[in-house]
Write a protein that holds these residues in place. Structure first.
Motif, mmCIF file in Angstrom:
data_model
loop_
_atom_site.group_PDB
_atom_site.id
_atom_site.type_symbol
_atom_site.label_atom_id
_atom_site.label_comp_id
_atom_site.label_asym_id
_atom_site.label_seq_id
_atom_site.Cartn_x
_atom_site.Cartn_y
_atom_site.Cartn_z
ATOM 1 N N ASP A 225 0.859 -1.016 -0.153
ATOM 2 C CA ASP A 225 0.388 -0.070 -0.023
ATOM 3 C C ASP A 225 0.383 1.066 -0.052
ATOM 4 O O ASP A 225 1.286 1.393 1.163
ATOM 5 C CB ASP A 225 -0.923 0.158 0.502
ATOM 6 C CG ASP A 225 -2.512 1.258 1.530
ATOM 7 O OD1 ASP A 225 -1.932 2.119 0.455
ATOM 8 O OD2 ASP A 225 -2.903 1.436 1.925
ATOM 9 N N VAL A 226 1.539 1.748 -1.508
ATOM 10 C CA VAL A 226 2.164 2.868 -1.551
ATOM 11 C C VAL A 226 1.909 3.725 -1.185
ATOM 12 O O VAL A 226 2.969 4.868 -0.071
ATOM 13 C CB VAL A 226 2.213 2.852 -2.750
ATOM 14 C CG1 VAL A 226 3.852 4.089 -2.718
ATOM 15 C CG2 VAL A 226 3.438 1.468 -3.331
ATOM 16 N N PRO A 227 0.279 4.429 -1.204
ATOM 17 C CA PRO A 227 0.358 5.935 -0.476
ATOM 18 C C PRO A 227 0.202 5.848 1.523
ATOM 19 O O PRO A 227 0.674 6.544 1.816
ATOM 20 C CB PRO A 227 -0.937 6.143 -1.262
ATOM 21 C CG PRO A 227 -1.102 5.182 -2.044
ATOM 22 C CD PRO A 227 -0.552 3.960 -1.991
ATOM 23 N N ALA A 228 -0.052 4.768 1.930
ATOM 24 C CA ALA A 228 0.326 3.887 3.779
ATOM 25 C C ALA A 228 1.837 4.075 3.845
ATOM 26 O O ALA A 228 1.676 5.285 5.191
ATOM 27 C CB ALA A 228 -0.747 2.864 3.324
ATOM 28 N N ARG A 229 2.539 3.825 3.409
ATOM 29 C CA ARG A 229 3.664 4.397 3.650
ATOM 30 C C ARG A 229 4.387 5.495 3.629
ATOM 31 O O ARG A 229 5.022 5.770 4.149
ATOM 32 C CB ARG A 229 4.236 3.309 2.602
ATOM 33 C CG ARG A 229 4.008 1.740 2.746
ATOM 34 C CD ARG A 229 4.413 1.094 4.262
ATOM 35 N NE ARG A 229 6.424 1.197 4.103
ATOM 36 C CZ ARG A 229 7.045 0.490 3.724
ATOM 37 N NH1 ARG A 229 6.839 -0.889 3.116
ATOM 38 N NH2 ARG A 229 8.685 0.680 3.851
#
Length: 305
Positions: A279-283
């Motif tokens: 989950d790139v945006p979360a990271r």
């Protein structure tokens, strides 16, 4: 957390980031740089009391100037203008990587077509001619013959912008039909993917096919060193595998080595988010929250001092 987002166009990448910030309850101030003015002491942009500003400008020039002005006002901004200055210029990018002992393709810069032609002839054919600024694989040329070199150099020399008079010549790296894009935050990899194509340019923006990629220890080491070399931040580190079969598994020692050909400072991540299970945006927001905390601690320490 009150977060400012510098932008000139809201793409899917920015939508993903904005959704994640709002889902976590953060207050977002969208700052359209096309509508703002930046003076020596203040700006029309609503940046007072922001914990952090994240630069998502599509235009390199707007990105570099806006972040520089915000930094001068004492507004916390990522990526820093210093990182932007290095990453936005391919020549400075190459110098920073080389000075940090990060393997990078052999590169020469010349300022006349005659000197550039000499460099090209010494590299041999094929070699690559790139603009010193630019993205998405635009205006890049793989030069296969002297006739092609002479024609391309003459065209560039007659173009009006002074940057076209800076001839950035690079060796052609025989990669296995793909390169590796790594999104990293302060040197820590978030996710990685390969970009594959039958064309010599494998950028996702050029239609390259993407697939998740597991970094080995060597790649992880180079990502950290490359990030440090340009000043850290949220970066796209681009690597090419050297002497490796495209079907080899890097987790099992398939990759012999890598060369880092570029580090990007306003990195897009929508393709990476779609290609991997991360989950790139979360990271990314995890990192922004941590950076805001670091800036706050630094501010308090400065007051106490």
């Amino acid at each position: 957390m009150r977060v400012g987002v510098l932008y000139s166009r809201i793409r899917k990448d920015e939508k993903l980031l904005l959704d994640e910030l709002r889902d976590r309850g953060h207050e977002v101030e969208k700052i359209d740089v096309r509508k703002e003015r930046f003076g020596l002491e203040s700006t029309t942009a609503a940046v007072d009391d922001l914990d952090l500003v994240v630069d998502r400008c599509l235009s390199t020039s707007r990105s570099l100037y806006a972040t520089r002005f915000l930094d001068s006002y004492g507004v916390p901004v990522v990526n820093s203008p210093e990182t932007g200055d290095v990453c936005a210029d391919k020549a400075r990018n190459s110098l920073a990587l080389a000075e940090a002992d990060v393997p990078t393709p052999a590169t020469e810069v010349a300022f006349t077509k005659e000197a550039a032609l000499e460099a090209i002839e010494e590299f041999g054919y094929p070699c690559v001619l790139k603009p010193v600024t630019g993205s998405w694989g635009r205006l890049m040329a793989k030069i296969d013959s002297r006739n092609a070199a002479e024609a391309i150099l003459e065209h560039k020399e007659t173009l009006g912008h002074y940057e076209h008079k800076v001839f950035y010549v690079q060796e052609f790296v025989d990669k296995p039909g793909r390169d590796v894009r790594v999104l990293a935050v302060d040197g820590e990899p978030v996710a990685a993917m390969t970009r594959s194509s039958d064309h010599w340019l494998t950028n996702a923006a050029k239609g390259g096919e993407t697939e998740s990629f597991d970094l080995d220890e060597r790649a992880t080491e180079l990502v950290e060193k490359a990030s440090d070399a340009v000043g850290g931040g949220m970066l796209g580190v681009d690597l090419m595998e050297v002497g490796v079969d495209a079907d080899a598994d890097p987790a099992e020692g398939g990759a012999e080595d890598y060369t880092v050909h570029e580090v990007n400072h306003t990195v897009e991540f929508k393709a990476l988010d779609a290609a991997t299970d991360v989950d790139v945006p979360a990271r990314v927001v995890d990192w922004l929250e941590a950076k805001a905390g670091e800036f706050a601690e630094g501010s308090v320490a400065g007051v106490d001092a």
